[in-house]
Design a protein around this motif. Structure first.
Motif, mmCIF file in Angstrom:
data_model
loop_
_atom_site.group_PDB
_atom_site.id
_atom_site.type_symbol
_atom_site.label_atom_id
_atom_site.label_comp_id
_atom_site.label_asym_id
_atom_site.label_seq_id
_atom_site.Cartn_x
_atom_site.Cartn_y
_atom_site.Cartn_z
ATOM 1 N N TYR A 110 0.858 -1.182 0.000
ATOM 2 C CA TYR A 110 0.000 0.000 0.000
ATOM 3 C C TYR A 110 0.889 1.224 0.000
ATOM 4 C CZ TYR A 110 -4.142 -2.718 1.233
ATOM 5 O OH TYR A 110 -5.194 -3.593 1.221
ATOM 6 N N GLY A 169 -7.883 8.703 2.448
ATOM 7 C CA GLY A 169 -9.247 8.378 2.048
ATOM 8 C C GLY A 169 -9.385 8.747 0.591
ATOM 9 N N LYS A 171 -8.597 -10.907 1.737
ATOM 10 C CA LYS A 171 -9.125 -10.068 0.661
ATOM 11 C C LYS A 171 -8.447 -10.379 -0.666
ATOM 12 C CE LYS A 171 -11.250 -6.198 2.898
ATOM 13 N NZ LYS A 171 -11.409 -4.764 3.008
ATOM 14 N N THR A 211 -9.934 -13.660 -1.922
ATOM 15 C CA THR A 211 -11.280 -13.530 -2.474
ATOM 16 C C THR A 211 -11.295 -12.760 -3.778
ATOM 17 O OG1 THR A 211 -11.573 -11.556 -1.155
ATOM 18 C CG2 THR A 211 -12.472 -13.570 -0.263
ATOM 19 N N ILE A 221 -10.973 -9.460 -3.913
ATOM 20 C CA ILE A 221 -11.465 -8.102 -3.687
ATOM 21 C C ILE A 221 -10.377 -7.085 -3.993
ATOM 22 C CG2 ILE A 221 -12.192 -6.490 -1.881
ATOM 23 C CD1 ILE A 221 -13.651 -8.914 -0.615
ATOM 24 N N PRO A 248 -6.237 -6.855 -5.495
ATOM 25 C CA PRO A 248 -5.223 -7.684 -6.148
ATOM 26 C C PRO A 248 -3.904 -7.679 -5.376
ATOM 27 C CG PRO A 248 -5.331 -5.553 -7.212
ATOM 28 C CD PRO A 248 -6.343 -5.522 -6.102
ATOM 29 N N SER A 301 -16.688 -16.537 -0.430
ATOM 30 C CA SER A 301 -16.107 -15.864 0.717
ATOM 31 C C SER A 301 -17.187 -15.277 1.600
ATOM 32 C CB SER A 301 -15.177 -14.757 0.253
ATOM 33 O OG SER A 301 -15.894 -13.829 -0.513
ATOM 34 N N LEU A 317 -16.861 -12.477 4.288
ATOM 35 C CA LEU A 317 -16.064 -11.531 5.052
ATOM 36 C C LEU A 317 -16.911 -10.770 6.039
ATOM 37 C CD1 LEU A 317 -13.935 -12.294 3.056
ATOM 38 C CD2 LEU A 317 -13.295 -9.919 2.871
ATOM 39 N N THR A 374 -23.685 -9.236 3.822
ATOM 40 C CA THR A 374 -23.193 -8.294 2.827
ATOM 41 C C THR A 374 -24.312 -8.001 1.835
ATOM 42 O OG1 THR A 374 -21.052 -9.329 2.986
ATOM 43 C CG2 THR A 374 -21.388 -7.850 1.147
ATOM 44 N N LEU A 418 -31.222 -11.785 -2.554
ATOM 45 C CA LEU A 418 -30.204 -10.790 -2.900
ATOM 46 C C LEU A 418 -28.843 -11.189 -2.335
ATOM 47 C CD1 LEU A 418 -29.504 -8.034 -4.115
ATOM 48 C CD2 LEU A 418 -30.082 -7.013 -1.925
ATOM 49 N N LEU A 444 -9.369 -6.863 -11.513
ATOM 50 C CA LEU A 444 -8.937 -6.912 -10.125
ATOM 51 C C LEU A 444 -7.728 -7.805 -10.090
ATOM 52 C CD1 LEU A 444 -12.379 -7.282 -8.524
ATOM 53 C CD2 LEU A 444 -10.847 -5.385 -8.266
ATOM 54 N N PHE A 470 -29.349 -7.017 -8.734
ATOM 55 C CA PHE A 470 -29.072 -5.620 -8.374
ATOM 56 C C PHE A 470 -30.134 -4.692 -8.968
ATOM 57 C CE2 PHE A 470 -24.333 -6.414 -7.559
ATOM 58 C CZ PHE A 470 -24.509 -6.290 -6.200
ATOM 59 N N SER A 519 -19.932 -0.773 0.556
ATOM 60 C CA SER A 519 -19.854 -1.822 1.576
ATOM 61 C C SER A 519 -19.824 -3.208 0.934
ATOM 62 C CB SER A 519 -21.021 -1.710 2.547
ATOM 63 O OG SER A 519 -22.228 -1.901 1.859
ATOM 64 N N ILE A 520 -20.453 -3.336 -0.217
ATOM 65 C CA ILE A 520 -20.415 -4.629 -0.903
ATOM 66 C C ILE A 520 -19.078 -4.799 -1.617
ATOM 67 C CG2 ILE A 520 -21.553 -6.092 -2.603
ATOM 68 C CD1 ILE A 520 -24.107 -4.606 -2.103
ATOM 69 N N ILE A 521 -18.624 -3.714 -2.240
ATOM 70 C CA ILE A 521 -17.374 -3.781 -3.010
ATOM 71 C C ILE A 521 -16.202 -4.213 -2.142
ATOM 72 C CG2 ILE A 521 -15.663 -2.319 -4.163
ATOM 73 C CD1 ILE A 521 -17.956 -0.887 -5.509
ATOM 74 N N THR A 522 -16.181 -3.734 -0.891
ATOM 75 C CA THR A 522 -15.039 -4.068 -0.049
ATOM 76 C C THR A 522 -15.186 -5.431 0.623
ATOM 77 O OG1 THR A 522 -16.069 -2.828 1.741
ATOM 78 C CG2 THR A 522 -14.418 -1.684 0.455
ATOM 79 N N LYS A 523 -16.312 -6.097 0.403
ATOM 80 C CA LYS A 523 -16.518 -7.376 1.089
ATOM 81 C C LYS A 523 -16.655 -8.588 0.181
ATOM 82 C CE LYS A 523 -16.628 -5.694 5.248
ATOM 83 N NZ LYS A 523 -15.391 -5.730 6.007
ATOM 84 N N VAL A 524 -17.039 -8.370 -1.050
ATOM 85 C CA VAL A 524 -17.274 -9.508 -1.931
ATOM 86 C C VAL A 524 -16.698 -9.210 -3.307
ATOM 87 C CG1 VAL A 524 -19.037 -10.916 -3.049
ATOM 88 C CG2 VAL A 524 -19.409 -10.131 -0.741
ATOM 89 N N TYR A 525 -16.184 -10.250 -3.937
ATOM 90 C CA TYR A 525 -15.728 -10.069 -5.307
ATOM 91 C C TYR A 525 -16.845 -10.379 -6.288
ATOM 92 C CZ TYR A 525 -13.681 -10.544 -9.795
ATOM 93 O OH TYR A 525 -13.450 -10.379 -11.126
ATOM 94 N N ARG A 570 -16.981 -5.682 -11.192
ATOM 95 C CA ARG A 570 -17.539 -4.384 -10.789
ATOM 96 C C ARG A 570 -18.414 -3.767 -11.862
ATOM 97 N NH1 ARG A 570 -16.551 -6.379 -6.146
ATOM 98 N NH2 ARG A 570 -14.568 -5.857 -5.180
ATOM 99 N N ARG A 577 -9.039 -2.055 -10.117
ATOM 100 C CA ARG A 577 -8.247 -2.805 -9.144
ATOM 101 C C ARG A 577 -8.146 -2.099 -7.813
ATOM 102 N NH1 ARG A 577 -2.889 -2.230 -10.907
ATOM 103 N NH2 ARG A 577 -3.405 -0.424 -12.168
ATOM 104 N N ALA A 592 -11.434 -1.209 -4.162
ATOM 105 C CA ALA A 592 -11.586 -1.692 -2.788
ATOM 106 C C ALA A 592 -10.579 -1.034 -1.845
ATOM 107 C CB ALA A 592 -11.448 -3.201 -2.740
ATOM 108 N N ASP A 593 -9.444 -0.596 -2.400
ATOM 109 C CA ASP A 593 -8.416 -0.005 -1.538
ATOM 110 C C ASP A 593 -8.677 1.455 -1.204
ATOM 111 O OD1 ASP A 593 -7.113 -2.380 -1.553
ATOM 112 O OD2 ASP A 593 -5.712 -1.837 -3.141
ATOM 113 N N ILE A 594 -9.249 2.189 -2.154
ATOM 114 C CA ILE A 594 -9.341 3.636 -1.915
ATOM 115 C C ILE A 594 -10.757 4.140 -1.740
ATOM 116 C CG2 ILE A 594 -7.203 4.101 -3.136
ATOM 117 C CD1 ILE A 594 -8.879 5.176 -5.459
#
Lengths: 418, 289
Positions: free
Chosen positions: A15, A23, A89, A92, A94, A96, A110, A112, A116, A130, B11, B47, B124-130, B133, B283, B286-288
């Motif tokens: 990172y 942020g 992560k 999964t 999410i 890379p 997964s 997490l 979700t 859903l 990703l 969705f 919240s979904i993006i950071t938890k499940v692949y 996108r 990619r 989820a990080d930013i």
């Protein structure tokens, strides 16, 4: 053809610190930066392109090499920020990896977070579909498993109520039920069991265990809950500062991890404000010493709880001491209250004494327990603190049985036909 | 067993060979992304279904809102622009003239603004499940398309009321126009959605931009108003769409195939650029985010 089901080869994740704290960036700032000092901006950009040394880098994970075989349930433990969740992560997809490669042979799902994508406005029924879809189930699968999911969650009555009206317990139960009915070959689970009531947690653990044993599923399970890890996982990975510190038999790995933690098992109590009583005689410190100095015990181990107790009276005081053991659901199971056996103890005037409470082989099952403590002087509470310390029973057998049922108290028994 | 060799990117690189997943730190766009979206088509459906369902939950008139908004806009515009300002409407009654324009315009503008915020809304979904996108922006546009379809009922009613029969070519032209609108909304939306993840300025710029765009698009006036400069308007893909929709549905003019062609190509380019940019930054979502 006995290849490992998961091969993690030299995985690293980097990172840039700027991303971490910032942020999101406002375009304004970037534009202002350009306007104020166009040359500096151009120079920095050029530098970035030529080499990335100007940025501060942070490797959350580096050089992770692990092979996991089919049917294994592998725990991942480590301190907060060690990189456990980052690894999950990456697995999964999410986020890379920066370097390395992972090969997974099988359908991956997964978990997490429970629930979700749950939408508060949608009903329980709608959210099952859903959430199932988000977790990667097909509509057909969901329809097939629908009744099972509903039955497991125990919210049949509220199926057509929007989940925003659910209690948090119901919400979690429904969410977990959906997740528990996924049928992947590889399941990646993060600290999801930290939510929900203790009984439901046990039910979930049971379900996970049952599923793996009967269907040969591979599970990777990140948790802070040593008893859950101990109960479920045959092997465990200990991650420390982004590296695999140890990968082996769960018991050995946990022991090593807990040894590192053991220094923290002395808990000072002078700064606890949530205490009641007149306060002339007080608990100053509590110390628990379990396996390898941790707060973890095996079933049937003697539990010694050490205290420092201070008497501020200018005279000797005769006191009764109490220590109760309670479950996560605040129900008190065991009382070691000296008024029960009619004993009382004398604390010398203006002194601090070391006191120990020895509990001999309490019949406690695997689980987490808390201590409530109190001091009585002339039938008045001098000091009383709830949930003063936590300990867990995480391993071992009782009367040659493995204590994995959901009852907190164990007993020796046998049945005979007369 | 290894019947389908599928490459997925974005990703990092996730390669699927039947059941084998390989995750690598690579990032190139390929056809496999589209195949992956296809495999996740059920999620796309869910969705869309969720967005549609949630939008009209706890409302008194529910789905009628999809009709109410364009209808009231049409009434107000008809009174002021058609009635008081006497804006030319190429020989058809002004209400139906403006409604046709509004229908396509609102599909485009609402899809664009919805798409640009969809990643943030679902973080919240993006950071938890692949999942790919791309599904999210696509589902936003699909939701708006349902609104469009519902609002079209009013157009049908108005055509019946004014006794206007659409040209037979509508069967071909309308789907093409919808495709152009779709590409414009998705292309622009993907680009904005990706920018929005990093720069939240988008949500301030966009409403304002859309408002301005309404005035340079012949929604409330005919393109002919610009006289010899009307070719300038051709740079706006929605102009080709709206003008030709009117031509074919209301018979205001002949179908301008050249204009459709230009719009089509312009939107296709927009779609490709938008998609590539989206995949490029995907990619890091989820990080930013």
């Amino acid at each position: 053809m006995n290849k490992p089901i998961i091969e993690i080869k030299n995985i690293g994740k980097k990172y840039n610190i700027t991303h971490q704290k910032g942020g999101y960036v406002a375009l304004r700032d970037v534009l202002a930066g350009i306007l104020k000092n166009p040359f500096k901006f151009a120079k920095n950009k050029a530098k970035q392109i030529v080499n990335t040394k100007t940025k501060e880098e942070f490797w959350a994970l580096r050089g992770i090499d692990v092979e996991i075989h089919k049917g294994d349930i592998v725990g991942i433990i480590g301190h907060n920020g060690a990189g456990k969740s980052t690894l999950l992560k990456i697995l999964t997809g999410i986020t890379p990896p920066t370097e390395g490669e992972i090969i997974m042979r099988g359908r991956v799902a997964s978990l997490l977070e429970v629930g979700t994508g749950f939408h508060p406005e949608l009903t329980g029924r709608e959210n099952i579909f859903l959430n199932g879809a988000i977790l990667g189930m097909t509509k057909k699968e969901i329809v097939k498993k629908f009744d099972e999911i509903v039955a497991f969650s125990g919210v049949e009555q509220f199926l057509d109520t929007p989940v925003k009206y659910y209690s948090s317990g119901m919400y979690v139960r429904l969410a977990f039920s959906v997740a528990a009915h996924m049928e992947p070959d590889i399941l990646l689970v993060d600290e999801v069991l930290a939510v929900g009531d203790a009984e439901f947690q046990k039910k979930c653990l049971g379900k996970m265990e049952e599923v793996t044993k009967s269907e040969g599923r591979t599970i990777l399970f990140v948790s802070h809950n040593m008893s859950a890890i101990q109960q479920l996982c045959s092997k465990t990975i200990l991650i420390e500062k982004g590296k695999v510190k140890m990968f082996g038999e769960t018991r050995e790995v946990i022991t090593m991890y807990l040894e590192a933690l053991s220094k923290n098992m002395i808990i000072p109590l002078t700064n606890r404000k949530d205490r009641t009583g007149s306060g002339h005689i007080t608990f100053e410190e509590i110390k628990i010493k379990g396996i390898a100095g941790s707060n973890t015990y095996g079933i049937g181990d003697d539990i010694y709880v050490h205290f420092k107790i201070k008497n501020s009276y200018p005279h000797d005081a005769t006191v009764k001491l109490a220590l109760n053991i309670r479950t996560t659901s605040t129900e008190e199971l065991i009382s070691c209250d000296s008024s029960l056996n009619g004993e009382s103890y004398v604390l010398p005037a203006s002194s601090t004494k070391n006191v120990v409470c020895k509990i001999y082989s309490p019949p406690l099952n695997i689980g987490n327990y808390y201590l409530n403590i109190g001091i009585l002087h002339d039938d008045q509470f001098e000091d009383r603190i709830q949930s003063v310390a936590e300990f867990s029973i995480s391993t071992g057998t009782f009367d040659n049985r493995v204590g994995t049922n959901s009852f907190p108290v164990l007993a020796k028994f046998n049945w005979e036909i007369e | 067993m290894m019947a389908s060799l599928q490459l997925m990117n974005g990703l990092g690189k996730i390669i699927k060979m039947s059941n084998i997943t390989i995750i690598k730190p690579k990032k190139v766009f390929s056809m496999e992304d589209l195949r992956e979206v296809w495999r996740y088509k059920e999620l796309l459906y869910f969705f869309t279904w969720r967005d549609f369902k949630v939008r009209y939950k706890q409302t008194a008139i529910g789905i009628l809102w999809a009709i109410f908004q364009p209808f009231m806009t049409m009434v107000v515009f008809s009174v002021f622009f058609g009635g008081l300002l006497k804006v030319s409407s190429d020989g058809v009654p002004y209400p139906i003239f403006v409604y046709t324009g509004l229908l396509f315009w609102q599909f485009f503008s609402s899809a664009l603004s919805e798409t640009s915020g969809v990643l943030i809304a679902n973080q919240s979904i993006i950071t938890k499940v692949y999942f790919p996108r791309l599904i999210l922006p696509l589902s936003s546009v699909a939701t708006k398309f349902v609104d469009f379809a519902i609002a079209s009922i009013i157009l049908g009613g108005m055509m019946f009321y004014y006794g206007i029969t659409p040209h037979i070519a509508s069967i071909i032209v309308i789907p093409v126009l919808l495709a152009v609108t779709f590409m414009a909304a998705v292309g622009g939306g993907l680009f904005l959605a990706a920018v929005n993840v990093k720069y939240r300025d988008v949500r301030f710029i966009l409403p304002f931009f859309i408002q301005l765009l309404l005035f340079v698009t012949p929604v409330i006036y005919p393109a002919s108003i610009a006289g010899k400069y009307s070719w300038l308007l051709a740079f706006n893909p929605m102009m080709g769409v709206i003008q030709n929709a009117r031509a074919v549905l209301l018979g205001t003019a002949l179908v301008n195939w050249l204009l459709i062609g230009i719009s089509f190509v312009a939107c296709l380019v927009l779609l490709i650029v938008g998609t590539i940019y989206f995949k490029k930054v995907e990619r890091y979502f989820a990080d930013i985010i």
